[in-house]
Design a protein around this motif. Structure first.
Motif, PDB file in Angstrom:
ATOM      1  N   SER A   1     -11.280 -22.347   4.186  1.00  0.00           N
ATOM      2  CA  SER A   1     -10.590 -23.373   4.979  1.00  0.00           C
ATOM      3  C   SER A   1      -9.519 -24.053   4.136  1.00  0.00           C
ATOM      4  O   SER A   1      -8.391 -24.275   4.582  1.00  0.00           O
ATOM      5  CB  SER A   1     -11.578 -24.437   5.475  1.00  0.00           C
ATOM      6  OG  SER A   1     -12.609 -23.828   6.201  1.00  0.00           O
ATOM      7  N   HIS A   2      -9.882 -24.377   2.907  1.00  0.00           N
ATOM      8  CA  HIS A   2      -8.940 -25.054   2.016  1.00  0.00           C
ATOM      9  C   HIS A   2      -7.711 -24.185   1.754  1.00  0.00           C
ATOM     10  O   HIS A   2      -6.571 -24.639   1.855  1.00  0.00           O
ATOM     11  CB  HIS A   2      -9.641 -25.388   0.696  1.00  0.00           C
ATOM     12  CG  HIS A   2      -8.741 -25.998  -0.333  1.00  0.00           C
ATOM     13  ND1 HIS A   2      -8.442 -27.330  -0.346  1.00  0.00           N
ATOM     14  CD2 HIS A   2      -8.058 -25.444  -1.352  1.00  0.00           C
ATOM     15  CE1 HIS A   2      -7.602 -27.579  -1.338  1.00  0.00           C
ATOM     16  NE2 HIS A   2      -7.361 -26.452  -1.970  1.00  0.00           N
TER      17      HIS A   2
ATOM     18  N   ARG B   1      -0.825 -25.986  -5.305  1.00  0.00           N
ATOM     19  CA  ARG B   1      -1.918 -25.626  -4.386  1.00  0.00           C
ATOM     20  C   ARG B   1      -2.683 -24.396  -4.866  1.00  0.00           C
ATOM     21  O   ARG B   1      -3.898 -24.305  -4.706  1.00  0.00           O
ATOM     22  CB  ARG B   1      -1.367 -25.349  -2.987  1.00  0.00           C
ATOM     23  CG  ARG B   1      -0.733 -26.548  -2.335  1.00  0.00           C
ATOM     24  CD  ARG B   1      -1.743 -27.378  -1.542  1.00  0.00           C
ATOM     25  NE  ARG B   1      -1.042 -28.362  -0.772  1.00  0.00           N
ATOM     26  CZ  ARG B   1      -0.908 -29.647  -1.131  1.00  0.00           C
ATOM     27  NH1 ARG B   1      -1.496 -30.099  -2.230  1.00  0.00           N
ATOM     28  NH2 ARG B   1      -0.216 -30.481  -0.389  1.00  0.00           N
TER      29      ARG B   1
ATOM     30  N   ARG C   1      -0.934 -22.826   5.348  1.00  0.00           N
ATOM     31  CA  ARG C   1      -0.269 -23.365   6.543  1.00  0.00           C
ATOM     32  C   ARG C   1       0.651 -24.530   6.179  1.00  0.00           C
ATOM     33  O   ARG C   1       1.808 -24.596   6.610  1.00  0.00           O
ATOM     34  CB  ARG C   1      -1.328 -23.823   7.563  1.00  0.00           C
ATOM     35  CG  ARG C   1      -0.775 -24.563   8.759  1.00  0.00           C
ATOM     36  CD  ARG C   1       0.134 -23.667   9.593  1.00  0.00           C
ATOM     37  NE  ARG C   1       0.701 -24.378  10.732  1.00  0.00           N
ATOM     38  CZ  ARG C   1       1.830 -25.086  10.697  1.00  0.00           C
ATOM     39  NH1 ARG C   1       2.519 -25.186   9.562  1.00  0.00           N
ATOM     40  NH2 ARG C   1       2.285 -25.674  11.781  1.00  0.00           N
TER      41      ARG C   1
ATOM     42  N   LYS D   1     -21.578 -21.982   3.662  1.00  0.00           N
ATOM     43  CA  LYS D   1     -20.829 -23.234   3.780  1.00  0.00           C
ATOM     44  C   LYS D   1     -19.764 -23.332   2.693  1.00  0.00           C
ATOM     45  O   LYS D   1     -18.600 -23.658   2.954  1.00  0.00           O
ATOM     46  CB  LYS D   1     -21.800 -24.428   3.679  1.00  0.00           C
ATOM     47  CG  LYS D   1     -21.095 -25.771   3.754  1.00  0.00           C
ATOM     48  CD  LYS D   1     -22.061 -26.929   3.639  1.00  0.00           C
ATOM     49  CE  LYS D   1     -21.969 -27.555   2.277  1.00  0.00           C
ATOM     50  NZ  LYS D   1     -22.676 -28.829   2.137  1.00  0.00           N
ATOM     51  N   GLU D   2     -20.153 -23.038   1.457  1.00  0.00           N
ATOM     52  CA  GLU D   2     -19.204 -23.154   0.352  1.00  0.00           C
ATOM     53  C   GLU D   2     -18.067 -22.143   0.500  1.00  0.00           C
ATOM     54  O   GLU D   2     -16.910 -22.450   0.204  1.00  0.00           O
ATOM     55  CB  GLU D   2     -19.920 -22.982  -0.996  1.00  0.00           C
ATOM     56  CG  GLU D   2     -20.890 -24.109  -1.338  1.00  0.00           C
ATOM     57  CD  GLU D   2     -20.249 -25.499  -1.311  1.00  0.00           C
ATOM     58  OE1 GLU D   2     -19.078 -25.617  -1.705  1.00  0.00           O
ATOM     59  OE2 GLU D   2     -20.914 -26.462  -0.874  1.00  0.00           O
TER      60      GLU D   2
ATOM     61  N   TYR E   1       5.165 -27.510  -4.366  1.00  0.00           N
ATOM     62  CA  TYR E   1       3.746 -27.651  -4.033  1.00  0.00           C
ATOM     63  C   TYR E   1       3.008 -26.318  -4.152  1.00  0.00           C
ATOM     64  O   TYR E   1       1.784 -26.286  -4.247  1.00  0.00           O
ATOM     65  CB  TYR E   1       3.563 -28.163  -2.592  1.00  0.00           C
ATOM     66  CG  TYR E   1       3.864 -29.636  -2.379  1.00  0.00           C
ATOM     67  CD1 TYR E   1       4.680 -30.351  -3.244  1.00  0.00           C
ATOM     68  CD2 TYR E   1       3.322 -30.314  -1.289  1.00  0.00           C
ATOM     69  CE1 TYR E   1       4.964 -31.681  -3.025  1.00  0.00           C
ATOM     70  CE2 TYR E   1       3.595 -31.657  -1.060  1.00  0.00           C
ATOM     71  CZ  TYR E   1       4.424 -32.335  -1.936  1.00  0.00           C
ATOM     72  OH  TYR E   1       4.694 -33.658  -1.710  1.00  0.00           O
TER      73      TYR E   1
ATOM     74  N   LYS F   1     -10.915 -24.840  -7.640  1.00  0.00           N
ATOM     75  CA  LYS F   1     -11.995 -24.992  -6.645  1.00  0.00           C
ATOM     76  C   LYS F   1     -12.851 -23.729  -6.584  1.00  0.00           C
ATOM     77  O   LYS F   1     -14.077 -23.806  -6.514  1.00  0.00           O
ATOM     78  CB  LYS F   1     -11.403 -25.273  -5.256  1.00  0.00           C
ATOM     79  CG  LYS F   1     -11.029 -26.718  -5.026  1.00  0.00           C
ATOM     80  CD  LYS F   1     -10.929 -26.996  -3.511  1.00  0.00           C
ATOM     81  CE  LYS F   1     -11.055 -28.457  -3.193  1.00  0.00           C
ATOM     82  NZ  LYS F   1      -9.980 -29.308  -3.690  1.00  0.00           N
TER      83      LYS F   1
ATOM     84  N   ALA G   1     -12.133 -30.132   3.547  1.00  0.00           N
ATOM     85  CA  ALA G   1     -11.912 -28.683   3.524  1.00  0.00           C
ATOM     86  C   ALA G   1     -10.572 -28.305   4.163  1.00  0.00           C
ATOM     87  O   ALA G   1     -10.001 -27.260   3.848  1.00  0.00           O
ATOM     88  CB  ALA G   1     -13.059 -27.971   4.238  1.00  0.00           C
ATOM     89  N   PHE G   2     -10.070 -29.144   5.059  1.00  0.00           N
ATOM     90  CA  PHE G   2      -8.820 -28.816   5.753  1.00  0.00           C
ATOM     91  C   PHE G   2      -7.657 -29.704   5.311  1.00  0.00           C
ATOM     92  O   PHE G   2      -6.637 -29.770   5.988  1.00  0.00           O
ATOM     93  CB  PHE G   2      -9.024 -28.934   7.276  1.00  0.00           C
ATOM     94  CG  PHE G   2      -9.976 -27.907   7.813  1.00  0.00           C
ATOM     95  CD1 PHE G   2      -9.540 -26.611   8.072  1.00  0.00           C
ATOM     96  CD2 PHE G   2     -11.316 -28.214   8.030  1.00  0.00           C
ATOM     97  CE1 PHE G   2     -10.421 -25.648   8.550  1.00  0.00           C
ATOM     98  CE2 PHE G   2     -12.208 -27.260   8.505  1.00  0.00           C
ATOM     99  CZ  PHE G   2     -11.759 -25.970   8.763  1.00  0.00           C
TER     100      PHE G   2
ATOM    101  N   SER H   1      -5.605 -23.736   4.958  1.00  0.00           N
ATOM    102  CA  SER H   1      -4.857 -24.965   5.264  1.00  0.00           C
ATOM    103  C   SER H   1      -3.706 -25.146   4.275  1.00  0.00           C
ATOM    104  O   SER H   1      -2.632 -25.626   4.638  1.00  0.00           O
ATOM    105  CB  SER H   1      -5.765 -26.194   5.201  1.00  0.00           C
ATOM    106  OG  SER H   1      -6.809 -26.074   6.128  1.00  0.00           O
ATOM    107  N   SER H   2      -3.937 -24.767   3.027  1.00  0.00           N
ATOM    108  CA  SER H   2      -2.867 -24.852   2.022  1.00  0.00           C
ATOM    109  C   SER H   2      -1.717 -23.944   2.422  1.00  0.00           C
ATOM    110  O   SER H   2      -0.549 -24.350   2.405  1.00  0.00           O
ATOM    111  CB  SER H   2      -3.369 -24.432   0.639  1.00  0.00           C
ATOM    112  OG  SER H   2      -4.335 -25.341   0.171  1.00  0.00           O
TER     113      SER H   2
ATOM    114  N   PRO I   1      -5.521 -30.129   2.064  1.00  0.00           N
ATOM    115  CA  PRO I   1      -5.177 -29.788   0.681  1.00  0.00           C
ATOM    116  C   PRO I   1      -4.635 -30.965  -0.123  1.00  0.00           C
ATOM    117  O   PRO I   1      -4.751 -30.991  -1.345  1.00  0.00           O
ATOM    118  CB  PRO I   1      -4.090 -28.716   0.834  1.00  0.00           C
ATOM    119  CG  PRO I   1      -4.205 -28.217   2.225  1.00  0.00           C
ATOM    120  CD  PRO I   1      -4.808 -29.302   3.043  1.00  0.00           C
TER     121      PRO I   1
ATOM    122  N   LYS J   1     -15.758 -23.405   3.123  1.00  0.00           N
ATOM    123  CA  LYS J   1     -14.946 -24.526   2.637  1.00  0.00           C
ATOM    124  C   LYS J   1     -13.759 -24.004   1.824  1.00  0.00           C
ATOM    125  O   LYS J   1     -12.635 -24.484   1.973  1.00  0.00           O
ATOM    126  CB  LYS J   1     -15.805 -25.479   1.787  1.00  0.00           C
ATOM    127  CG  LYS J   1     -16.524 -26.525   2.632  1.00  0.00           C
ATOM    128  CD  LYS J   1     -17.576 -27.286   1.874  1.00  0.00           C
ATOM    129  CE  LYS J   1     -17.112 -27.971   0.637  1.00  0.00           C
ATOM    130  NZ  LYS J   1     -18.183 -28.695  -0.057  1.00  0.00           N
TER     131      LYS J   1
END
Ligand SMILES: Cc1cc2nc3c(=O)[nH]c(=O)nc-3n(C[C@H](O)[C@H](O)[C@H](O)COP(=O)(O)O)c2cc1C
Lengths: 102, 178
Positions: free
Chosen positions: A14-15, A34, A21, A7-8, A30, A41, B62-63, A18-19, B65, A11
């Protein structure tokens, strides 16, 4: 026993994905924000999972708190030179630390 | 200084939250403030989803930022593209509905500030992931998240441009034009 759950890991991935993207169309400034956010993180996740071997001398907490300071500043107007200087100083420290490890 | 101007100046984007849950009545009242914002043609294409489920919050985080500080609640401001188009055409769907969301957002954040709740508008989220996680139908477009929670921090106000540099009476560029 130290353990990093799926899970971690998910996460984190995913983070970061998404950053990446979001950054395609977000302001250039940014980017460093990021990436530094992701480093923090990542480190927190590794630390909470207790997977970092404690035999080294590197003071990760100090490095992370310096990165946190740059993260706070790096979206300010006209901060590029100052942030570049602070990141250079952190990188110099990292070179010394890595030289000890390798 | 007037009370409202004080409150407007006091509101800050806060990125650090305590764990404490927020009463659902308070969250609903924030949305009540939102719907009293003006809306182009009074179309009111806005739709709101209040998220206070910890598992869902963790997934959205999580999605997203741009989301920081683990807020105990999120208000997701969306608009109904079909309704906006039906009542306002392309202009209504592509422009008015997003302006309406902004006005609604400010109402939410001001009432939050009055209730001593911290908030932060968040645009940096992954649209596709949010649509999937919230099971949004095709016609619903997520536009902005607002994180809400209690906080210990009171960040200093970020710099504002001087009024005389960005505001003119009558003609553009004429300073002290009385
Ligand atoms: C449309 C919009 C999108 C924003 N998106 C984000 C975001 O993704 N993440 C974030 O931390 N802050 C976001 N902010 C907050 C701004 O950074 C903040 O309003 C600005 O720095 C001024 O600070 P203040 O709100 O405390 O006065 C956004 C603000 C607006 C109006």
């Amino acid at each position: 026993m130290s353990e990093l759950s799926q899970k971690e890991v998910l996460k984190l991935i995913s983070h970061m994905t998404s950053s990446a993207r979001g950054l395609i169309y977000e302001p250039k400034s940014y980017g460093p924000f990021r990436l530094i956010d992701s480093i923090i993180k990542l480190y927190q996740t590794l630390e909470e999972a207790d997977v970092i071997k404690e035999n080294g001398e590197t003071d990760f907490d100090e490095i992370i708190s310096e990165l946190e300071a740059v993260k706070r500043d790096c979206l300010e107007e006209d901060c590029q030179e100052d942030c570049a200087e602070k990141l250079d100083a952190i990188i110099n420290k990292l070179v010394v630390e890595l030289n000890k490890e390798i | 200084m007037g009370e409202l101007l004080n409150l407007i100046k006091k509101r800050r984007s806060i990125r650090n939250f305590r764990n404490d849950k927020i009463a659902r009545d308070d969250l609903a009242e924030l949305v009540e403030a939102a719907i009293w914002a003006p809306s182009g043609g009074n179309i009111q294409s806005w739709r709101f989803i209040i998220v206070d489920d910890d598992v869902l919050l963790e997934k959205i985080d999580a999605f997203s930022p741009g989301l920081s500080g683990n807020p105990p609640a999120l208000i997701i401001l969306c608009y109904d593209k079909n309704l906006a188009y039906k009542k306002g055409g392309k202009f209504g769907r592509d422009i008015l509905s997003r302006m309406d969301i902004s006005m609604a957002a400010q109402n939410i954040m001001l009432l939050a500030a009055e209730k001593a709740l911290a908030s932060c508008p968040v645009k940096s989220f992954n649209r596709g992931a949010l649509i999937e996680l919230l099971k949004l139908p095709d016609k619903i477009e997520p536009e902005l998240l607002i994180s809400v929670g209690y906080s210990f921090v009171e960040p200093p106000p970020p710099k504002r441009d001087k009024l005389e540099e960005i505001c003119y009476f009558n003609n553009w560029g004429e300073e002290n034009n009385e």
